[in-house]
Design a protein around this motif. Structure first.
Motif, mmCIF file in Angstrom:
data_model
loop_
_atom_site.group_PDB
_atom_site.id
_atom_site.type_symbol
_atom_site.label_atom_id
_atom_site.label_comp_id
_atom_site.label_asym_id
_atom_site.label_seq_id
_atom_site.Cartn_x
_atom_site.Cartn_y
_atom_site.Cartn_z
ATOM 1 N N GLY A 180 0.815 -1.222 0.000
ATOM 2 C CA GLY A 180 0.000 0.000 0.000
ATOM 3 C C GLY A 180 0.832 1.248 0.000
ATOM 4 N N HIS A 181 2.114 1.120 -0.349
ATOM 5 C CA HIS A 181 3.057 2.253 -0.378
ATOM 6 C C HIS A 181 3.178 2.918 0.992
ATOM 7 C CE1 HIS A 181 3.039 1.765 -4.722
ATOM 8 N NE2 HIS A 181 1.718 1.874 -4.725
ATOM 9 N N THR B 93 2.167 -1.380 13.169
ATOM 10 C CA THR B 93 1.764 0.018 12.977
ATOM 11 C C THR B 93 2.273 0.562 11.651
ATOM 12 O OG1 THR B 93 1.858 0.329 15.379
ATOM 13 C CG2 THR B 93 1.790 2.308 14.016
ATOM 14 N N LEU B 94 3.534 0.323 11.353
ATOM 15 C CA LEU B 94 4.088 0.806 10.088
ATOM 16 C C LEU B 94 3.561 0.004 8.905
ATOM 17 C CD1 LEU B 94 7.801 1.374 11.194
ATOM 18 C CD2 LEU B 94 6.014 3.091 10.889
ATOM 19 N N GLY B 95 3.301 -1.283 9.111
ATOM 20 C CA GLY B 95 2.818 -2.124 8.019
ATOM 21 C C GLY B 95 1.432 -1.752 7.553
ATOM 22 N N ALA C 187 -4.837 7.882 8.522
ATOM 23 C CA ALA C 187 -6.172 7.528 9.012
ATOM 24 C C ALA C 187 -6.663 6.209 8.416
ATOM 25 C CB ALA C 187 -7.158 8.655 8.693
ATOM 26 N N ALA C 188 -6.414 6.000 7.125
ATOM 27 C CA ALA C 188 -6.871 4.773 6.481
ATOM 28 C C ALA C 188 -6.149 3.550 7.056
ATOM 29 C CB ALA C 188 -6.653 4.847 4.971
ATOM 30 N N GLY C 189 -4.830 3.699 7.272
ATOM 31 C CA GLY C 189 -4.066 2.591 7.826
ATOM 32 C C GLY C 189 -4.498 2.254 9.243
ATOM 33 N N PHE D 202 -6.057 -1.162 10.819
ATOM 34 C CA PHE D 202 -5.430 -1.725 12.022
ATOM 35 C C PHE D 202 -6.498 -2.066 13.061
ATOM 36 C CE2 PHE D 202 -3.265 -1.996 15.941
ATOM 37 C CZ PHE D 202 -1.899 -2.084 15.749
ATOM 38 N N THR D 203 -7.344 -1.114 13.370
ATOM 39 C CA THR D 203 -8.303 -1.305 14.458
ATOM 40 C C THR D 203 -9.419 -2.282 14.104
ATOM 41 O OG1 THR D 203 -9.528 0.664 13.725
ATOM 42 C CG2 THR D 203 -7.877 0.973 15.449
ATOM 43 N N HIS D 204 -9.639 -2.559 12.815
ATOM 44 C CA HIS D 204 -10.729 -3.453 12.415
ATOM 45 C C HIS D 204 -10.251 -4.844 12.008
ATOM 46 C CE1 HIS D 204 -12.842 0.460 12.083
ATOM 47 N NE2 HIS D 204 -13.907 -0.263 12.389
#
Length: 495
Positions: free
Chosen positions: A191-192, A264-266, A271-273, A277-279
């Motif tokens: 996802g760049h 976290t970095l992956g 906001a989209a990342g 992460f949270t879902h």
């Protein structure tokens, strides 16, 4: 300090565990693979990209707490862990309250980890297309049956399997995290995503939010103290147990910080990342699927299910040893203090623990929520808050025993460590009350307080029956009146 063995086989656990056996129970109950695959979601919702900071801060806090456990375990070996320690320092009723808190923690976490195993196994079955419409109750039932079977065997066999499974899974997770970080750093992320290390400092996370999220960091470390419940089943416990406790915290801390940084970095720090992460229902599994291959992602999710299963098994083993110790001393029911003759397993205590876990899971499903993920986070939060109270109790006892009772048992320079641990725990508890978290998390501190008050009321009302004459033997308590334990014989100050 030598300790006599219990005289009656009916109340004696078998000393057949090495240091690695004790490490196996602590690492398995802690469950680093399960914790890193699901626990970081809630902190991410509170502090954004500051999740690695939460786990780094949690590592420091847990090390402060671990100091008290390590020092106490160098002087006392007891199947009830802090139940026995606090009982020796403050008396049996105070010890019961401490044991009650730890018992509540292990029961809550048994529900948590069984639900976590069901979440991961369901995700694996759906992701691979084996059973797209699986209901999480089916894998939860299978996991519970396996826990019941393995927990009824001697601890030596269970801890060997737990240690091997968890270390293998941690190795896989570490390899996936390394691949993710390399691809993010070299511009090969799908996802760049960028190597935005500055975002990990989470400058927008206020201290209350950060320390509120630390609750889930403590949750991830919960169980590091499980080795202390094997004090009567471990050879040379005054050395083996402290080593197991220290090694478990340091190993888990490094693992959590490394893996959550990759997560976290992956996913990305925008906001989209953070939304992805949270879902996610399998953080490392989804990353492995995106960065390596779907097959590896499914393997990671399956391993996380096994890790959660191992953690649930370790919760049941630890809770049964604690309940056994309380029953052996005459609390609740002396029958809980019996062991099965052929193998020394506390079968009655184990059956009681398993029944409580089954009722907890069924009650949460029927009366609270149909979601296994909700059951995971809700029971985990309650268990973590109760555990923080138990940790505070332990540190107070450690301060009195090590520095204020009779001969000095630790260097005066060490006194600030448990004091700092108490301040850390106090602020974490405060941050979970003010400002109030979102519902239903705003009610969980009161559930934890209610469990504490129930333990205090029981300690005041119940009068334990006289325990067997050997009940206190081999655990650092007095061999005389079982109702009034005294401090162990002094030993030279720890180096």
């Amino acid at each position: 300090m030598s300790k006599p063995e219990p005289a009656e086989a009916g109340h004696r656990l078998r000393r057949n565990l090495s240091t690695w056996g004790a490490v196996g129970l602590s690492v398995a109950l802690l469950g680093p693979s399960m914790a890193s695959n699901l626990n970081p979601q809630e902190p991410a919702a509170r502090v954004g990209a500051g999740v690695p900071l939460v786990f780094l801060l949690s590592t420091v806090g847990v090390l402060l707490v671990a100091h008290g456990f390590i020092r106490m375990s160098q002087h006392m070996s007891h199947a009830g862990s802090l139940y026995g320690w606090i009982g020796a320092v403050f008396g049996r009723r105070a010890g019961f309250v401490a044991g009650w808190l730890l018992l509540g923690t292990y029961l809550a976490f048994a529900v948590t980890t069984t639900a976590g195993s069901a979440v991961f196994l369901s995700d694996f079955l759906r992701g691979t297309g084996v059973w797209p419409g699986v209901n999480w109750l089916v894998p939860a039932t299978v996991a519970f049956a396996g826990i019941s079977r393995l927990a009824s065997r001697p601890a030596r066999a269970a801890t060997r399997a737990l240690l091997a499974l968890e270390f293998a899974t941690m190795g896989l997770f570490t390899a996936v995290a390394a691949v993710v970080l390399v691809k993010v750093a070299t511009g090969g992320a799908p996802g760049h995503q960028r190597l935005a290390l500055s975002a990990l400092a989470s400058p927008h996370a206020a201290a209350p939010a950060l320390f509120s999220a630390v609750t889930f960091g403590f949750l991830s470390f919960a169980g590091f103290e499980a080795a202390s419940t094997l004090g009567e089943e471990t050879r040379d416990p005054e050395r083996a147990i402290p080593r197991a406790l220290t090694g478990t915290v340091l190993l888990a801390g490094g693992f959590f910080v490394f893996v959550t940084t990759a997560e976290t970095l992956g996913y990305g720090t925008d906001a989209a990342g953070l939304a992805r992460f949270t879902h996610s229902s399998s953080l490392v599994g989804d990353l492995a699927g995106a960065y390596i291959s779907p097959g590896v992602g499914h393997l990671v999710t399956a391993c996380a299910a096994v890790g959660a299963f191992g953690s649930a098994l370790a919760c049941a083993v630890s809770a049964s040893r604690l309940l056994f110790a309380m029953g052996r001393d005459g609390f609740i029911s002396p029958r809980l203090g019996d062991v099965r003759g052929p193998d020394g397993v506390p079968a009655r205590a184990l059956a009681t623990v398993l029944a409580a876990v089954a009722v907890g899971l069924a009650g949460a499903r029927v009366f609270a929520t149909p979601s296994a993920t909700d059951i995971f986070f809700w029971s985990a939060t309650i268990g973590s808050l109760v555990l923080l109270l138990a940790y505070a109790f332990t540190l107070v006892g450690a301060v009195k025993y090590l520095f204020l009772s009779g001969p000095r048992r630790a260097r005066p320079a060490e006194l600030p460590i448990p004091v700092a641990g108490l301040l850390f725990i106090g602020y974490v508890l405060y941050a979970n009350v003010h400002p109030a978290p979102r519902p239903p998390y705003d009610s969980f501190p009161y559930v934890a307080a209610a469990w504490l008050l129930a333990g205090v009321a029981a300690a005041l009302v119940l009068r334990p029956a006289p325990a067997p004459a050997d009940a206190a033997s081999g655990n650092g308590l007095d061999d005389g009146d079982p109702r009034e334990p005294v401090l162990p014989e002094p030993v030279p100050p720890a180096g």
